[in-house]
Structures are given as C-alpha cells and as structure tokens.
Motif scaffolding. Sequence first.
Motif, PDB file in Angstrom:
ATOM      1  N   LEU A   4       0.842  -1.199   0.000  1.00  0.00           N
ATOM      2  CA  LEU A   4       0.000   0.000   0.000  1.00  0.00           C
ATOM      3  C   LEU A   4       0.875   1.246   0.000  1.00  0.00           C
ATOM      4  CD1 LEU A   4      -2.622   1.618   0.305  1.00  0.00           C
ATOM      5  CD2 LEU A   4      -2.506   1.181   2.762  1.00  0.00           C
ATOM      6  N   ALA A  99      -4.699   7.601   1.633  1.00  0.00           N
ATOM      7  CA  ALA A  99      -4.359   6.177   1.682  1.00  0.00           C
ATOM      8  C   ALA A  99      -3.043   5.970   2.420  1.00  0.00           C
ATOM      9  CB  ALA A  99      -4.278   5.598   0.273  1.00  0.00           C
ATOM     10  N   VAL A 102      -3.821   6.022   6.022  1.00  0.00           N
ATOM     11  CA  VAL A 102      -4.441   4.745   6.384  1.00  0.00           C
ATOM     12  C   VAL A 102      -3.363   3.669   6.494  1.00  0.00           C
ATOM     13  CG1 VAL A 102      -6.011   2.930   5.575  1.00  0.00           C
ATOM     14  CG2 VAL A 102      -6.691   5.331   5.400  1.00  0.00           C
ATOM     15  N   GLY A 103      -2.410   3.691   5.555  1.00  0.00           N
ATOM     16  CA  GLY A 103      -1.298   2.753   5.615  1.00  0.00           C
ATOM     17  C   GLY A 103      -0.450   2.948   6.855  1.00  0.00           C
ATOM     18  N   GLY A 106      -2.243   1.365   9.577  1.00  0.00           N
ATOM     19  CA  GLY A 106      -2.110  -0.081   9.416  1.00  0.00           C
ATOM     20  C   GLY A 106      -0.756  -0.595   9.858  1.00  0.00           C
ATOM     21  N   PHE A 115      -6.528  -5.281   4.901  1.00  0.00           N
ATOM     22  CA  PHE A 115      -6.803  -3.865   5.141  1.00  0.00           C
ATOM     23  C   PHE A 115      -6.165  -3.018   4.040  1.00  0.00           C
ATOM     24  CE2 PHE A 115      -5.988   0.172   7.452  1.00  0.00           C
ATOM     25  CZ  PHE A 115      -7.290   0.469   7.795  1.00  0.00           C
ATOM     26  N   ALA A 116      -4.942  -3.356   3.672  1.00  0.00           N
ATOM     27  CA  ALA A 116      -4.242  -2.635   2.599  1.00  0.00           C
ATOM     28  C   ALA A 116      -4.947  -2.834   1.265  1.00  0.00           C
ATOM     29  CB  ALA A 116      -2.795  -3.102   2.517  1.00  0.00           C
ATOM     30  N   TRP A 118      -8.125  -3.500   0.766  1.00  0.00           N
ATOM     31  CA  TRP A 118      -9.376  -2.731   0.795  1.00  0.00           C
ATOM     32  C   TRP A 118      -9.101  -1.248   0.572  1.00  0.00           C
ATOM     33  CZ3 TRP A 118     -11.041  -5.369   5.940  1.00  0.00           C
ATOM     34  CH2 TRP A 118     -11.510  -6.663   5.671  1.00  0.00           C
ATOM     35  N   THR A 119      -8.039  -0.755   1.154  1.00  0.00           N
ATOM     36  CA  THR A 119      -7.687   0.654   0.973  1.00  0.00           C
ATOM     37  C   THR A 119      -7.346   0.935  -0.485  1.00  0.00           C
ATOM     38  OG1 THR A 119      -6.860   0.745   3.236  1.00  0.00           O
ATOM     39  CG2 THR A 119      -6.166   2.504   1.758  1.00  0.00           C
ATOM     40  N   ALA A 122     -10.491   0.986  -2.513  1.00  0.00           N
ATOM     41  CA  ALA A 122     -11.240   2.231  -2.303  1.00  0.00           C
ATOM     42  C   ALA A 122     -10.601   3.388  -3.067  1.00  0.00           C
ATOM     43  CB  ALA A 122     -11.320   2.551  -0.811  1.00  0.00           C
ATOM     44  N   VAL A 123      -9.275   3.471  -3.028  1.00  0.00           N
ATOM     45  CA  VAL A 123      -8.567   4.515  -3.768  1.00  0.00           C
ATOM     46  C   VAL A 123      -8.843   4.367  -5.259  1.00  0.00           C
ATOM     47  CG1 VAL A 123      -6.259   5.300  -4.466  1.00  0.00           C
ATOM     48  CG2 VAL A 123      -6.772   4.920  -2.054  1.00  0.00           C
TER      49      VAL A 123
END
Length: 139
Positions: A4, A99, A102-103, A106, A115-116, A118-119, A122-123
């Motif tokens: 990510l 992102a 978010v990383g 994470g 989780f990565a 999904w992120t 989404a991006v």
Amino acid sequence: MAALQRAVAIGMVITVLIPMVIVLQQVIPPLAVAGVVFGTAFVLTWFRPYASALAIGVVSALWLLFQLANFSQVFSVLTLPSETLFFFATLSTLVLPIAGLVGLIGVVMDLSDKFAVWTLQAVGIVLLGGIVVALLTTV
C-alpha cells in the motif's frame, strides 16, 4: 502494508512530476520536493520496509497539511473537472496521501494485508470516479 505504501509513494511521484514536467514544463518547488521525497521513500521500501512505510505515512500527513494550507488553489482546480489532467492529478494528490495515512495506521497497528487491499480498492474506485466525472464534463 508495504505494498500500500509503495503504491502511495509511486502514485504520488507520478501525479506530481508528470503534470509538472510534461504539461507545465517548469519546476514547481513544492511539487518537485514532494516527488523527490516520495520517490526516495519508495526506493527505501525495498531496503527498510517498516521505516519507509512509516515515513510515507508521515510525508502523506505533511502533504495533506500543505494541501489544506493551499485549499483555495486546490479547490479551484477541483471545481474545473473539464481540465481533465489537472483535475485528476489534484484529486490523486488528495486521495493517495489519505491512503498513505491509512497505511500508516495499518503499519503502526500491525493490521492485516486485507486492510491494505481494501484501501487500495477504495482509492481505485475514487480515482476511477474522478476520471468518469472529468470525462463526462469534457463531452
């Protein structure tokens, strides 16, 4: 999480350097510095994945603060989706650092790779939506 953060770093390098170098054909210092910092962090992900993932998250936070400080310029570009390249580049320079944050969360919380993924999904959806909006307004 390293994947990510790598995606964020290389995405930021591409979105800040390509419009600056190819389209504008001039060096804009904040963009050049961001490109170099994200590019360096990207390279370091192969040697020091944890430290560079943290660095990408921190640089992402700093970039978002910089964007917030220049909100009037950022907002003026985002209100003109007919300028497709600049609209997409500006949207990317907002979505990718989010992102990156978010990383960072994470990495610090040692969350799973799902989780990565999904992120990144989404991006991708947000950026794809941005492309669709930009293309629909140019027609």
